[in-house]
Design a protein around this motif. Structure first.
Motif, PDB file in Angstrom:
ATOM      1  N   ILE A 163      28.725   9.682   6.260  1.00  0.00           N
ATOM      2  CA  ILE A 163      28.599  10.704   5.212  1.00  0.00           C
ATOM      3  C   ILE A 163      27.439  11.618   5.566  1.00  0.00           C
ATOM      4  O   ILE A 163      26.314  11.149   5.772  1.00  0.00           O
ATOM      5  N   SER A 164      27.685  12.929   5.607  1.00  0.00           N
ATOM      6  CA  SER A 164      26.647  13.860   6.041  1.00  0.00           C
ATOM      7  C   SER A 164      26.449  15.032   5.083  1.00  0.00           C
ATOM      8  O   SER A 164      25.740  15.979   5.427  1.00  0.00           O
ATOM      9  N   VAL A 165      27.050  14.971   3.897  1.00  0.00           N
ATOM     10  CA  VAL A 165      26.948  16.081   2.942  1.00  0.00           C
ATOM     11  C   VAL A 165      26.669  15.541   1.540  1.00  0.00           C
ATOM     12  O   VAL A 165      26.934  14.374   1.233  1.00  0.00           O
ATOM     13  N   ASP A 166      26.149  16.415   0.677  1.00  0.00           N
ATOM     14  CA  ASP A 166      25.796  16.047  -0.691  1.00  0.00           C
ATOM     15  C   ASP A 166      27.031  15.967  -1.588  1.00  0.00           C
ATOM     16  O   ASP A 166      28.126  16.418  -1.244  1.00  0.00           O
ATOM     17  N   ASP A 167      26.803  15.401  -2.793  1.00  0.00           N
ATOM     18  CA  ASP A 167      27.784  15.450  -3.888  1.00  0.00           C
ATOM     19  C   ASP A 167      29.111  14.792  -3.531  1.00  0.00           C
ATOM     20  O   ASP A 167      30.180  15.294  -3.896  1.00  0.00           O
ATOM     21  N   VAL A 168      29.045  13.672  -2.833  1.00  0.00           N
ATOM     22  CA  VAL A 168      30.256  12.955  -2.423  1.00  0.00           C
ATOM     23  C   VAL A 168      30.415  11.695  -3.270  1.00  0.00           C
ATOM     24  O   VAL A 168      29.451  10.984  -3.540  1.00  0.00           O
ATOM     25  N   LEU A 169      31.632  11.420  -3.680  1.00  0.00           N
ATOM     26  CA  LEU A 169      31.991  10.158  -4.331  1.00  0.00           C
ATOM     27  C   LEU A 169      32.921   9.386  -3.429  1.00  0.00           C
ATOM     28  O   LEU A 169      33.923   9.927  -2.939  1.00  0.00           O
ATOM     29  N   ILE A 170      32.607   8.098  -3.186  1.00  0.00           N
ATOM     30  CA  ILE A 170      33.532   7.178  -2.515  1.00  0.00           C
ATOM     31  C   ILE A 170      33.674   5.954  -3.399  1.00  0.00           C
ATOM     32  O   ILE A 170      32.668   5.334  -3.775  1.00  0.00           O
ATOM     33  N   SER A 171      34.906   5.598  -3.737  1.00  0.00           N
ATOM     34  CA  SER A 171      35.087   4.481  -4.669  1.00  0.00           C
ATOM     35  C   SER A 171      36.387   3.734  -4.399  1.00  0.00           C
ATOM     36  O   SER A 171      37.325   4.261  -3.784  1.00  0.00           O
ATOM     37  N   ASP A 172      36.410   2.480  -4.885  1.00  0.00           N
ATOM     38  CA  ASP A 172      37.617   1.650  -4.928  1.00  0.00           C
ATOM     39  C   ASP A 172      38.215   1.403  -3.539  1.00  0.00           C
ATOM     40  O   ASP A 172      39.414   1.563  -3.325  1.00  0.00           O
ATOM     41  N   ILE A 173      37.354   0.987  -2.599  1.00  0.00           N
ATOM     42  CA  ILE A 173      37.789   0.739  -1.218  1.00  0.00           C
ATOM     43  C   ILE A 173      37.212  -0.582  -0.727  1.00  0.00           C
ATOM     44  O   ILE A 173      36.052  -0.906  -1.002  1.00  0.00           O
ATOM     45  N   LEU A 200      28.398   5.895  -4.497  1.00  0.00           N
ATOM     46  CA  LEU A 200      29.186   4.839  -3.878  1.00  0.00           C
ATOM     47  C   LEU A 200      29.448   3.804  -4.961  1.00  0.00           C
ATOM     48  O   LEU A 200      28.517   3.189  -5.478  1.00  0.00           O
ATOM     49  N   ARG A 201      30.713   3.613  -5.299  1.00  0.00           N
ATOM     50  CA  ARG A 201      31.041   2.801  -6.480  1.00  0.00           C
ATOM     51  C   ARG A 201      32.298   1.976  -6.220  1.00  0.00           C
ATOM     52  O   ARG A 201      33.234   2.406  -5.540  1.00  0.00           O
ATOM     53  N   ASN A 202      32.313   0.756  -6.773  1.00  0.00           N
ATOM     54  CA  ASN A 202      33.485  -0.120  -6.695  1.00  0.00           C
ATOM     55  C   ASN A 202      33.906  -0.357  -5.243  1.00  0.00           C
ATOM     56  O   ASN A 202      35.034  -0.086  -4.844  1.00  0.00           O
ATOM     57  N   LEU A 203      32.962  -0.879  -4.462  1.00  0.00           N
ATOM     58  CA  LEU A 203      33.208  -1.100  -3.040  1.00  0.00           C
ATOM     59  C   LEU A 203      33.059  -2.571  -2.684  1.00  0.00           C
ATOM     60  O   LEU A 203      32.218  -3.273  -3.253  1.00  0.00           O
ATOM     61  N   ASN A 204      33.851  -3.013  -1.719  1.00  0.00           N
ATOM     62  CA  ASN A 204      33.780  -4.351  -1.166  1.00  0.00           C
ATOM     63  C   ASN A 204      33.528  -4.192   0.330  1.00  0.00           C
ATOM     64  O   ASN A 204      34.366  -3.643   1.051  1.00  0.00           O
ATOM     65  N   VAL A 205      32.349  -4.631   0.801  1.00  0.00           N
ATOM     66  CA  VAL A 205      31.942  -4.389   2.191  1.00  0.00           C
ATOM     67  C   VAL A 205      31.787  -5.744   2.880  1.00  0.00           C
ATOM     68  O   VAL A 205      30.816  -6.468   2.642  1.00  0.00           O
ATOM     69  N   TYR A 206      32.743  -6.074   3.735  1.00  0.00           N
ATOM     70  CA  TYR A 206      32.843  -7.418   4.313  1.00  0.00           C
ATOM     71  C   TYR A 206      32.693  -7.347   5.824  1.00  0.00           C
ATOM     72  O   TYR A 206      33.209  -6.443   6.481  1.00  0.00           O
ATOM     73  N   LYS A 207      31.989  -8.330   6.397  1.00  0.00           N
ATOM     74  CA  LYS A 207      31.865  -8.466   7.851  1.00  0.00           C
ATOM     75  C   LYS A 207      32.531  -9.783   8.248  1.00  0.00           C
ATOM     76  O   LYS A 207      32.060 -10.861   7.900  1.00  0.00           O
ATOM     77  N   SER A 208      33.627  -9.666   8.981  1.00  0.00           N
ATOM     78  CA  SER A 208      34.437 -10.850   9.279  1.00  0.00           C
ATOM     79  C   SER A 208      34.290 -11.343  10.706  1.00  0.00           C
ATOM     80  O   SER A 208      34.743 -12.442  11.029  1.00  0.00           O
ATOM     81  N   GLY A 209      33.712 -10.533  11.602  1.00  0.00           N
ATOM     82  CA  GLY A 209      33.641 -10.924  12.998  1.00  0.00           C
ATOM     83  C   GLY A 209      32.546 -10.177  13.724  1.00  0.00           C
ATOM     84  O   GLY A 209      31.646  -9.605  13.111  1.00  0.00           O
ATOM     85  N   GLY A 210      32.633 -10.186  15.055  1.00  0.00           N
ATOM     86  CA  GLY A 210      31.604  -9.535  15.848  1.00  0.00           C
ATOM     87  C   GLY A 210      30.368 -10.404  15.985  1.00  0.00           C
ATOM     88  O   GLY A 210      30.405 -11.622  15.844  1.00  0.00           O
ATOM     89  N   ASP A 211      29.243  -9.765  16.267  1.00  0.00           N
ATOM     90  CA  ASP A 211      27.996 -10.479  16.517  1.00  0.00           C
ATOM     91  C   ASP A 211      27.341 -10.939  15.221  1.00  0.00           C
ATOM     92  O   ASP A 211      27.322 -10.216  14.228  1.00  0.00           O
ATOM     93  N   ASP A 212      26.782 -12.137  15.254  1.00  0.00           N
ATOM     94  CA  ASP A 212      25.975 -12.613  14.136  1.00  0.00           C
ATOM     95  C   ASP A 212      24.640 -11.868  14.129  1.00  0.00           C
ATOM     96  O   ASP A 212      24.150 -11.403  15.158  1.00  0.00           O
ATOM     97  N   ASN A 213      24.066 -11.732  12.947  1.00  0.00           N
ATOM     98  CA  ASN A 213      22.759 -11.067  12.791  1.00  0.00           C
ATOM     99  C   ASN A 213      22.776  -9.645  13.341  1.00  0.00           C
ATOM    100  O   ASN A 213      21.885  -9.222  14.070  1.00  0.00           O
ATOM    101  N   ALA A 214      23.795  -8.891  12.987  1.00  0.00           N
ATOM    102  CA  ALA A 214      23.918  -7.522  13.491  1.00  0.00           C
ATOM    103  C   ALA A 214      24.627  -6.653  12.451  1.00  0.00           C
ATOM    104  O   ALA A 214      25.474  -7.131  11.701  1.00  0.00           O
ATOM    105  N   GLY A 215      24.249  -5.393  12.423  1.00  0.00           N
ATOM    106  CA  GLY A 215      24.943  -4.436  11.566  1.00  0.00           C
ATOM    107  C   GLY A 215      24.336  -4.315  10.185  1.00  0.00           C
ATOM    108  O   GLY A 215      23.605  -5.185   9.709  1.00  0.00           O
ATOM    109  N   ILE A 216      24.646  -3.207   9.536  1.00  0.00           N
ATOM    110  CA  ILE A 216      24.137  -2.897   8.198  1.00  0.00           C
ATOM    111  C   ILE A 216      25.323  -2.532   7.315  1.00  0.00           C
ATOM    112  O   ILE A 216      26.144  -1.681   7.686  1.00  0.00           O
ATOM    113  N   ALA A 217      25.422  -3.150   6.172  1.00  0.00           N
ATOM    114  CA  ALA A 217      26.552  -2.871   5.282  1.00  0.00           C
ATOM    115  C   ALA A 217      26.514  -1.432   4.773  1.00  0.00           C
ATOM    116  O   ALA A 217      27.491  -0.690   4.885  1.00  0.00           O
TER     117      ALA A 217
END
Length: 259
Positions: free
Chosen positions: A99-109, A134-151
């Motif tokens: 996301i690189s711009v203002d006034d954005v809504l992301i929801s239900d994903i 940012l509303r009504n979001l489910n952010v899951y990490k299922s694989g890849g490297d342990d101890n890595a990444g930012i939700a």
């Protein structure tokens, strides 16, 4: 926009092929391309909506670069964290949404990240964004490297809302950070549950005039929260993390592990 024709979207596409600008209204596909095409067709500051239905697998980030648009998934059951729209990312070290711009809504994903390296669910850190939700979001990490990444890598947002968000990870696939804010101002963070984090679950080390309420930091978070700022508050929350962290903002009704 739809990933397949399960919902009869092709019929809608035939009935309403273009809008008043001559731009297609419906994009069908199974990866990031139809979503990106729909975003690219939007006009900034017109209040355009992009609706996403079904399940998709992306191989590059979805770039949210039109100010004032809303990106909304299907959520017929009104689930508070997520919905029926699912986006999977198995590519190394990319964000699902940038996301690189203002006034954005992301929801239900719902997003599922399994790529190696520093994968990111939502990256809004390139500039100091204003008035995003940012509303009504489910952010899951299922694989890849342990101890890595930012939700959610939020940067230094202003007057931005993070609400009804669940952040978690599979066993031994932890995020290194849950919700990472750097110097936020006038933000509102509420109803956020963070688990599966080998670093700090919730960070805003130099917050100003911001509210953090109804936050749950799970027992598989190593460091609960790092929140400072004399004019901010952390209230009505529960911190189960192995280490409470450093919270110098005003606190009220916050229980830590063992209480």
């Amino acid at each position: 926009m739809n990933s397949t024709d399960v919902y009869g979207i092709a019929d809608f596409q035939n009935e309403f092929p273009v809008d008043s600008d001559g731009v297609p209204r419906v994009y069908i596909g199974t990866n990031q391309l139809p979503i990106q095409a729909a975003i690219d067709a939007c006009v900034a500051d017109r209040g355009d909506y992009v609706y996403i239905f079904g399940s998709l697998t992306i191989t590059s980030p979805i770039f949210v670069n039109k100010k004032g648009i809303s990106i909304v998934g299907g959520n017929a059951k009104m689930q508070p964290t997520g919905g029926n729209t699912s986006i999977s990312n198995a590519t190394a070290a990319i964000a699902c949404f940038t996301i690189s711009v203002d006034d954005v809504l992301i929801s239900d994903i719902r997003t599922t990240n399994s790529g190696t390296g520093a994968v990111i669910g939502y990256d809004m850190s390139s500039v100091a964004l204003n008035n995003c939700i940012l509303r009504n979001l489910n952010v899951y990490k299922s694989g890849g490297d342990d101890n890595a990444g930012i939700a959610i890598k939020a940067g230094s947002p202003v007057e931005t809302t993070f609400e009804n968000i669940k952040i978690y990870a599979a066993s031994a696939k932890d995020w290194v950070s849950g919700l990472l804010i750097v110097a936020g101002t006038n933000n509102y963070t509420s109803n956020v549950v963070i688990n599966g984090c080998s670093g700090t679950g919730l960070t805003d080390a130099t917050s100003v005039d911001s509210v953090f309420e109804r936050i749950v930091l799970g027992s598989d978070v190593v460091v609960g929260a790092d929140i400072s700022g004399a004019t901010s508050c952390f209230i009505n929350s529960r911190n189960f993390a192995a280490s409470e962290g450093t919270i110098t903002a005003m606190t009220a009704n916050v229980l830590v592990n063992g209480e």
